[in-house]
Design an enzyme around this catalytic site. Structure first.
Site, PDB file in Angstrom:
ATOM      1  N   SER A 158       0.798  -1.227   0.000  1.00 19.11           N
ATOM      2  CA  SER A 158       0.000   0.000   0.000  1.00 19.11           C
ATOM      3  C   SER A 158       0.834   1.283   0.000  1.00 19.11           C
ATOM      4  O   SER A 158       0.326   2.346  -0.326  1.00 19.11           O
ATOM      5  CB  SER A 158      -0.962   0.023   1.190  1.00 19.11           C
ATOM      6  OG  SER A 158      -0.260   0.216   2.392  1.00 19.11           O
ATOM      7  N   LYS A 211       0.694   4.484   6.869  1.00 17.43           N
ATOM      8  CA  LYS A 211       0.146   5.290   5.777  1.00 17.43           C
ATOM      9  C   LYS A 211       0.723   6.690   5.871  1.00 17.43           C
ATOM     10  O   LYS A 211       1.328   7.080   6.853  1.00 17.43           O
ATOM     11  CB  LYS A 211      -1.380   5.395   5.857  1.00 17.43           C
ATOM     12  CG  LYS A 211      -2.140   4.079   5.903  1.00 17.43           C
ATOM     13  CD  LYS A 211      -2.158   3.376   4.591  1.00 17.43           C
ATOM     14  CE  LYS A 211      -2.975   2.076   4.696  1.00 17.43           C
ATOM     15  NZ  LYS A 211      -2.770   1.205   3.586  1.00 17.43           N
TER      16      LYS A 211
END
Length: 170
Positions: free
Chosen positions: A37, A82
């Protein structure tokens, strides 16, 4: 080995274990990144040091790579890594393949590829954050499950230490 030497070894090992627990709990932790990701910035299998102190005093800043506990609505259990995109009170929108924060188009040279989805303008509520993976089109993140709690942040990425050809500081 004498009793005195054995006591010294036990004492040394006990002090070392206490220091490891204190350091890993409050100062510095390690993580192995399990997904893609954050590609190309961080690849699956990269190992990171995550520092747990400075954000508590300086606060969080947009653009930082953070580790946090996922919100219940994500259905995930393991901590996530993230990029922090927006803070409480900010607005976030994705249109025409571009991310806008507070109505300003963001320059994001770290993206894997242009964004292939749209998202209506949202305002980040109090005590929440908005996070996205750098591999935007293949990241399960705030654009799908919403906001994360600002209190769920566990630290900031400090250093990729493995593999050696990818060593870098954040």
């Amino acid at each position: 080995m004498s009793k005195h030497e054995i006591k010294e070894w036990i004492y040394t090992i006990a002090v070392a274990l206490v220091l490891v627990v204190i350091i890993r709990t409050f100062i510095l932790d390690t993580r192995i990144v399990p997904t893609t990701s954050m590609v190309p910035t961080i690849k699956a299998g990269d190992r990171l040091f995550v520092e747990k102190i400075t954000y508590r005093f300086k606060g969080l800043e947009r653009g930082e790579v953070i580790v946090f506990k996922p919100p219940a609505q994500s259905g995930l259990k393991d901590d996530l890594i993230k990029r922090l995109i927006a803070l409480p009170g900010d607005t976030v929108e994705v249109k025409s393949g571009k991310l806008y924060v507070n109505d300003i188009a963001q320059e994001e040279p770290y993206l894997a590829e242009p964004i292939q989805y749209s998202m209506e303008k949202l305002e980040v509520p109090d005590n929440k954050i908005f996070v996205l993976g750098d591999n935007r089109n293949r990241s399960y993140d705030s654009h799908e499950w919403g906001f994360a709690d600002i209190g769920s942040v566990k630290g900031k990425a400090l250093l990729t230490y493995w593999p050696l050809d990818r060593v870098r500081t954040w």
